[in-house]
Write an enzyme that holds these catalytic residues in place. Sequence first.
Site, PDB file in Angstrom:
ATOM      1  NE  ARG A  22      17.838  14.173  34.104  1.00  0.00           N
ATOM      2  CZ  ARG A  22      16.956  14.779  32.316  1.00  0.00           C
ATOM      3  NH1 ARG A  22      16.798  13.574  31.332  1.00  0.00           N
ATOM      4  NH2 ARG A  22      16.275  15.360  32.108  1.00  0.00           N
ATOM      5  CG  ASP A  48      12.012  13.645  43.900  1.00  0.00           C
ATOM      6  OD1 ASP A  48      11.244  14.228  44.781  1.00  0.00           O
ATOM      7  OD2 ASP A  48      11.793  13.708  42.834  1.00  0.00           O
ATOM      8  CE1 TYR A  53      10.043  10.916  37.178  1.00  0.00           C
ATOM      9  CE2 TYR A  53      11.152  10.774  39.455  1.00  0.00           C
ATOM     10  CZ  TYR A  53      10.341  11.599  39.051  1.00  0.00           C
ATOM     11  OH  TYR A  53      10.092  12.576  39.074  1.00  0.00           O
ATOM     12  NE  ARG A 122       3.345  15.984  35.514  1.00  0.00           N
ATOM     13  CZ  ARG A 122       3.678  17.656  35.460  1.00  0.00           C
ATOM     14  NH1 ARG A 122       2.188  18.423  35.243  1.00  0.00           N
ATOM     15  NH2 ARG A 122       4.315  18.092  34.216  1.00  0.00           N
ATOM     16  CG  ASN A 152       3.757  18.944  38.375  1.00  0.00           C
ATOM     17  OD1 ASN A 152       4.345  20.608  38.465  1.00  0.00           O
ATOM     18  ND2 ASN A 152       3.946  17.632  38.792  1.00  0.00           N
ATOM     19  CB  SER A 219      12.958  20.152  35.008  1.00  0.00           C
ATOM     20  OG  SER A 219      12.845  19.088  34.602  1.00  0.00           O
ATOM     21  N   GLY A 274      18.853  17.107  38.718  1.00  0.00           N
ATOM     22  CA  GLY A 274      18.842  15.581  38.112  1.00  0.00           C
ATOM     23  C   GLY A 274      19.865  15.114  37.735  1.00  0.00           C
TER      24      GLY A 274
HETATM   25  N1  LIG Z   1       6.849  16.246  40.217  1.00  0.00           N
HETATM   26  C1  LIG Z   1       7.712  16.482  39.048  1.00  0.00           C
HETATM   27  O1  LIG Z   1       6.445  16.236  38.098  1.00  0.00           O
HETATM   28  C2  LIG Z   1       8.965  16.325  38.052  1.00  0.00           C
HETATM   29  C3  LIG Z   1       9.114  16.274  36.742  1.00  0.00           C
HETATM   30  C4  LIG Z   1      10.456  16.009  36.343  1.00  0.00           C
HETATM   31  C5  LIG Z   1      11.376  15.958  37.157  1.00  0.00           C
HETATM   32  N2  LIG Z   1      11.387  15.349  38.532  1.00  0.00           N
HETATM   33  C6  LIG Z   1      12.137  15.954  40.040  1.00  0.00           C
HETATM   34  O2  LIG Z   1      13.465  16.473  39.385  1.00  0.00           O
HETATM   35  C7  LIG Z   1      14.315  16.107  39.702  1.00  0.00           C
HETATM   36  C8  LIG Z   1      15.256  16.927  38.172  1.00  0.00           C
HETATM   37  O3  LIG Z   1      14.761  16.706  37.225  1.00  0.00           O
HETATM   38  P1  LIG Z   1      15.633  16.985  35.614  1.00  0.00           P
HETATM   39  O4  LIG Z   1      16.890  15.397  35.932  1.00  0.00           O
HETATM   40  O5  LIG Z   1      15.132  16.735  34.384  1.00  0.00           O
HETATM   41  O6  LIG Z   1      16.560  18.531  36.042  1.00  0.00           O
HETATM   42  P2  LIG Z   1      18.303  19.065  35.974  1.00  0.00           P
HETATM   43  O7  LIG Z   1      18.827  18.667  36.384  1.00  0.00           O
HETATM   44  O8  LIG Z   1      17.151  19.897  34.777  1.00  0.00           O
HETATM   45  O9  LIG Z   1      18.606  17.951  34.779  1.00  0.00           O
HETATM   46  C9  LIG Z   1      19.340  17.090  34.399  1.00  0.00           C
HETATM   47  C10 LIG Z   1      19.634  16.742  33.593  1.00  0.00           C
HETATM   48  O10 LIG Z   1      20.762  17.833  32.285  1.00  0.00           O
HETATM   49  C11 LIG Z   1      21.902  17.228  32.235  1.00  0.00           C
HETATM   50  N3  LIG Z   1      22.658  18.324  32.889  1.00  0.00           N
HETATM   51  C12 LIG Z   1      23.229  18.882  34.087  1.00  0.00           C
HETATM   52  N4  LIG Z   1      23.685  19.615  34.643  1.00  0.00           N
HETATM   53  C13 LIG Z   1      24.309  19.640  33.130  1.00  0.00           C
HETATM   54  C14 LIG Z   1      25.274  20.879  32.399  1.00  0.00           C
HETATM   55  N5  LIG Z   1      25.884  21.954  33.186  1.00  0.00           N
HETATM   56  N6  LIG Z   1      25.696  20.612  31.140  1.00  0.00           N
HETATM   57  C15 LIG Z   1      25.220  19.947  30.604  1.00  0.00           C
HETATM   58  N7  LIG Z   1      24.023  18.900  30.908  1.00  0.00           N
HETATM   59  C16 LIG Z   1      23.631  19.009  32.175  1.00  0.00           C
HETATM   60  C17 LIG Z   1      22.121  15.679  33.104  1.00  0.00           C
HETATM   61  O11 LIG Z   1      22.616  15.790  33.051  1.00  0.00           O
HETATM   62  P3  LIG Z   1      24.824  14.244  33.485  1.00  0.00           P
HETATM   63  O12 LIG Z   1      23.785  13.366  33.952  1.00  0.00           O
HETATM   64  O13 LIG Z   1      25.446  13.750  31.651  1.00  0.00           O
HETATM   65  O14 LIG Z   1      24.738  15.538  34.022  1.00  0.00           O
HETATM   66  C18 LIG Z   1      20.850  14.952  33.323  1.00  0.00           C
HETATM   67  O15 LIG Z   1      20.312  15.167  31.780  1.00  0.00           O
HETATM   68  C19 LIG Z   1      14.019  14.377  38.653  1.00  0.00           C
HETATM   69  O16 LIG Z   1      14.995  13.418  38.611  1.00  0.00           O
HETATM   70  C20 LIG Z   1      13.515  14.107  39.685  1.00  0.00           C
HETATM   71  O17 LIG Z   1      13.668  13.503  40.706  1.00  0.00           O
HETATM   72  C21 LIG Z   1      10.048  16.258  39.421  1.00  0.00           C
END
Ligand SMILES: NC(=O)c1ccc[n+]([C@@H]2O[C@H](COP(=O)([O-])OP(=O)(O)OC[C@H]3O[C@@H](n4cnc5c(N)ncnc54)[C@H](OP(=O)(O)O)[C@@H]3O)[C@@H](O)[C@H]2O)c1
Length: 309
Positions: A22, A48, A53, A122, A152, A219, A274
């Site tokens: 992000r 990561d 992205y 994937r 995945n 996530s 993330g």
């Molecule tokens: N291998 C794959 O297929 C795959 C797929 C998706 C992701 N990924 C990896 O996993 C990482 C994390 O994924 P993700 O970004 O979906 O993870 P995440 O940590 O579940 O989500 C991050 C999002 O949630 C918000 N957030 C986090 N904690 C919060 C809280 N306490 N209250 C409100 N909002 C909150 C963040 O907002 P703020 O920024 O405002 O904190 C951000 O928009 C990615 O950066 C990537 O590296 C891998």
Amino acid sequence: MKNIELGRAGDKVSTVILGLMRIPQLETVENVRSLLGAAEESGINMLDIADCYSKGKAEELLGRTFEANPGLRGKFFLQSKCGIVKDPFYFFDFSKKHIIDAVEGSLRRLRTDHLDSLLLHRPDALMDPEEVCEAFNTLRESGKVRSFGVSNFNPAQMRLLQNALDDAIICDQVQLSVCHTPMIDASFNVNMDNDPSVMRDGGVLEYCRQHGIAVQAWSVMQHGFFKGVFIGDPHYLRLNSVLDRIASEYGVSSTAIAVAWVLRIPGKTQAVIGTTKPERVKSSAKAGDIKLTREQWYEIYLAAGNDLP
Ligand SMILES: NC(=O)c1ccc[n+]([C@@H]2O[C@H](COP(=O)([O-])OP(=O)(O)OC[C@H]3O[C@@H](n4cnc5c(N)ncnc54)[C@H](OP(=O)(O)O)[C@@H]3O)[C@@H](O)[C@H]2O)c1
């Protein structure tokens, strides 16, 4: 921050990984520098990212941040991913040419001469494991990638690939949070006639644990497939109330407890957070010092709406 050994050289990496999918939202090098600074301060030494992205914009911004801050790149175990094609349409490509070209592109955008690990993003139904092996060998021998993993993948796919590889698969990055638990639900509901008993992943957690493969949960704060954050969501009142209570017992945020819940899963487990907010990086990273009790882990699982047989 708890560390685990990862990769060919047994590098010590943090169990909390900073995911950078992000960061294009952050727009400037200064903002990304602050985010990485918060990670460093919190003991997070692994990043990561992926070539796809924001169609390379995330890697580009991280690369400019490395360039503007000499020495910064060397502080992190840097992982990227390849295999997802977005143009002219969305599909998966594990051909030797695609893997090698993708890494060249990542290195150029990231302004670095090597990745510490490369993941196949994937599963590609047309994967030829021998061809993937040739690509990995070329990348390892040229010093461009140090270690390889997948994302995945199910165990059958990992076995198929591993049989052809000269390198051990170091990790499988999969979706896993307290509100996305099919891998865990199936392990409770063995031989039951209900939806949670459906094994959708083929036993990823057990396979990875048996083979010393790190499970990297992505996530960790979301429910569904990018449906939103469960913290503060009125559909998850009971979960939030339990997370808040346990968080206050440890003196940390409920976010840290949600991350700690994932890290409590046995094996080489990592959580890819993330957030784009430095303060939230610091509060989430506290999970790396927490080991939930068995009772706390089950109470959170049940509060998320799961049942036990
Ligand atoms: N291998 C794959 O297929 C795959 C797929 C998706 C992701 N990924 C990896 O996993 C990482 C994390 O994924 P993700 O970004 O979906 O993870 P995440 O940590 O579940 O989500 C991050 C999002 O949630 C918000 N957030 C986090 N904690 C919060 C809280 N306490 N209250 C409100 N909002 C909150 C963040 O907002 P703020 O920024 O405002 O904190 C951000 O928009 C990615 O950066 C990537 O590296 C891998």
